[in-house]
Enzyme design. Sequence first.
Site, PDB file in Angstrom:
ATOM      1  N   ARG A  16       0.831  -1.210   0.000  1.00  0.00           N
ATOM      2  CA  ARG A  16       0.000   0.000   0.000  1.00  0.00           C
ATOM      3  C   ARG A  16       0.864   1.258   0.000  1.00  0.00           C
ATOM      4  NH1 ARG A  16      -2.200   0.632   6.199  1.00  0.00           N
ATOM      5  NH2 ARG A  16      -0.454  -0.375   7.222  1.00  0.00           N
ATOM      6  N   GLU A  64     -18.933   4.127   0.022  1.00  0.00           N
ATOM      7  CA  GLU A  64     -18.249   3.464  -1.093  1.00  0.00           C
ATOM      8  C   GLU A  64     -19.118   3.350  -2.335  1.00  0.00           C
ATOM      9  OE1 GLU A  64     -18.424   2.279   2.025  1.00  0.00           O
ATOM     10  OE2 GLU A  64     -16.386   2.662   2.701  1.00  0.00           O
ATOM     11  N   PHE A  89     -14.229  -3.274   2.055  1.00  0.00           N
ATOM     12  CA  PHE A  89     -15.213  -2.200   1.866  1.00  0.00           C
ATOM     13  C   PHE A  89     -15.509  -1.971   0.392  1.00  0.00           C
ATOM     14  CE2 PHE A  89     -13.181  -0.599   6.002  1.00  0.00           C
ATOM     15  CZ  PHE A  89     -13.985  -1.435   6.758  1.00  0.00           C
ATOM     16  N   HIS A 114      -5.436  -3.882   2.471  1.00  0.00           N
ATOM     17  CA  HIS A 114      -5.984  -4.767   3.499  1.00  0.00           C
ATOM     18  C   HIS A 114      -6.666  -6.007   2.921  1.00  0.00           C
ATOM     19  CE1 HIS A 114      -5.109  -1.135   5.588  1.00  0.00           C
ATOM     20  NE2 HIS A 114      -5.465  -1.603   6.758  1.00  0.00           N
ATOM     21  N   ASP A 122      -7.571  -6.760  13.352  1.00  0.00           N
ATOM     22  CA  ASP A 122      -8.933  -6.223  13.204  1.00  0.00           C
ATOM     23  C   ASP A 122      -9.974  -7.330  13.042  1.00  0.00           C
ATOM     24  OD1 ASP A 122      -8.497  -3.540  13.587  1.00  0.00           O
ATOM     25  OD2 ASP A 122      -8.156  -3.117  11.466  1.00  0.00           O
TER      26      ASP A 122
END
Lengths: 320, 297
Positions: A16, A64, A89, A114, A122
């Site tokens: 990322r 989104e 997401f 992610h 998470d």
Amino acid sequence: MSAAPQLIGSSGDSLREAFGKSLVDLAERYPDFVVLDGDVAGGTGTHHFRKHYPRRFYQCGIAEQNMVSLAAGMATVDLPVFVTTFAVFSLRAVEQVRLSVAYARRNVKIVASHPGLDVGPDGASAQCLEDLAMYRAIPGMTVISPADPLEVAAATEAMLKYDGPVYMRSGRSPAQRIFEHKPNFTIGKAQVLREGSDVTLVACGKMVAQSLEAAAHLAEKGISAEVVNAATLKPFDHATLETSVTKTGAVVSAEDHNIFGGLGGAVAESLALHRPAPLEMVGVRDTFGESGEPDELNHKYGLTPAAVAAAAKRVIARKA
Amino acid sequence: MDAPQTKLASADLERRALQARRLSLAMIYHAKSGHPGGSLSAVDLLTVLYFQELQLTDAAFSDWNRPRFVLSKGHACPAHYAVAALAGLLPMSELGGLRKINRALQGHPHVGATPFVEASTGSLGQGFSIALGMALGFHHRGVDLPVFAMLGDGELQEGQVWETAMFAAHYRLNRFCAVIDYNKLQSDARNSEIMGLEPLGDKWRSFGWAVQEIDGHDLEAIQAAFGAFHQEKDKPTVIIAHTIKGKGVGYMEDIPAWHGSVKLTDDNLLDALAACGVTREQGAAYLSGAVFEEANP
């Protein structure tokens, strides 16, 4: 083939971060593209771009569905658009990717951080083991999962040169480096990273480094493994796999994703259609993840060099 | 860009809206399915949009530099196609191919199939966001062009609509105009029974939009509403157009069953056309499809 890339071993930027920095590097040469983000710029690496090019960065908030369709509209004003969020997401807007972006063939690049179990503590709600399968099923989508920071940079530029919808996975954890220099990246082209004759290990994303490590272990046991980096899952490079499996006669797929529908699915389809051969799939076995450090999760869910090596031995035993 | 210079007389608009009603009905009859109710409620709004606001002369768009319209309530596309044909953006002969294989006019609008269509829609809420992206794109480019999106009332139940509403107000996109075809009916029943929308004007005001409420069949009121949109300097505009589902065809008006997807019988078509000033004798050309062989006006 260029000088055979080996696992450099050292840990580099996360994918990322590599993505965020390559957007900055590419911004002057490609002055039109804009970046949309859904309140996760720190997580997707696009904060680098926001800092340097605030007028080309649009904060879309935690919304989104709007972000993805909005991107399709901006693309009609001749603006290539990067949409960035966490992989899971992005799934919230899969139907928007399907209708607004892919059906209309808009020049929108969805780059998701992610992915897989790599998210770690998470837990399952933030992890994403389904994205490759879902985007692969959308007509006309290109699906990419690079393995190394320099490959991410090359893939990001390749996406900009390509006029059409793309989904790319980046990654959260520091990535193991594979390439010494920025590799050539051609969408739709797999790359043989290590030549071998007993088994083909075909991998994407972080599992490429794991597969190179597995190949080194296997070599110590006298097993010659060929490692293929299938960074483009779609369109899939059938020819490279077919050439490899013609030589080795057995295949292991490895991905940080459900074994169904992602790289394993693409490899199974390719083998069945073009060159039948036994296949073992390394990946998450149709279950959700849980909280834990990425390394702990990799061990529990079988995303390790040892798991790839064990699968290689199993599949070799299945050769006719 | 200020309001377009050419302002058509409302009698002229009325004549075109009536033609569009007749053609929409014939198209749905020949397609053997489609959504007449929501097409008829939208016709007057679409007519003013195309003949006053957009005034596009050529659908072969060579660049991005043009005012935009997105039909977010994609199921009303028969009316959209008919108005576009009357505006010269589509050969009349294509209208007979609605919903038929290997033809241009898809059952819901599709960019790849139909030249003047700006967005593929049909899943509610998405077209509104796509139009927003066009407005943001113009804003980004520093180009002063309006973008219009037409939404259905049932569509407002989609969460994506309110994501879009929030965004447009946050970025103060004053060249962005939503037109709500508020016919009070959706697929299964009245909005008020399915999922109430009121107080609708207050909802949009609270989201930071300039709100106008008009009679969506009063052509002069529609023209005036667009005029006020062009004066707005600070906010996006929503025109809540109160309409009647099935408007112009008495037996369809305000009846949910005519939402669609409906197969019209010969008598259904002839009765509907009679309400639009077409005698049963003249109706033969609509039944046979000969009406689609006429030259574009």
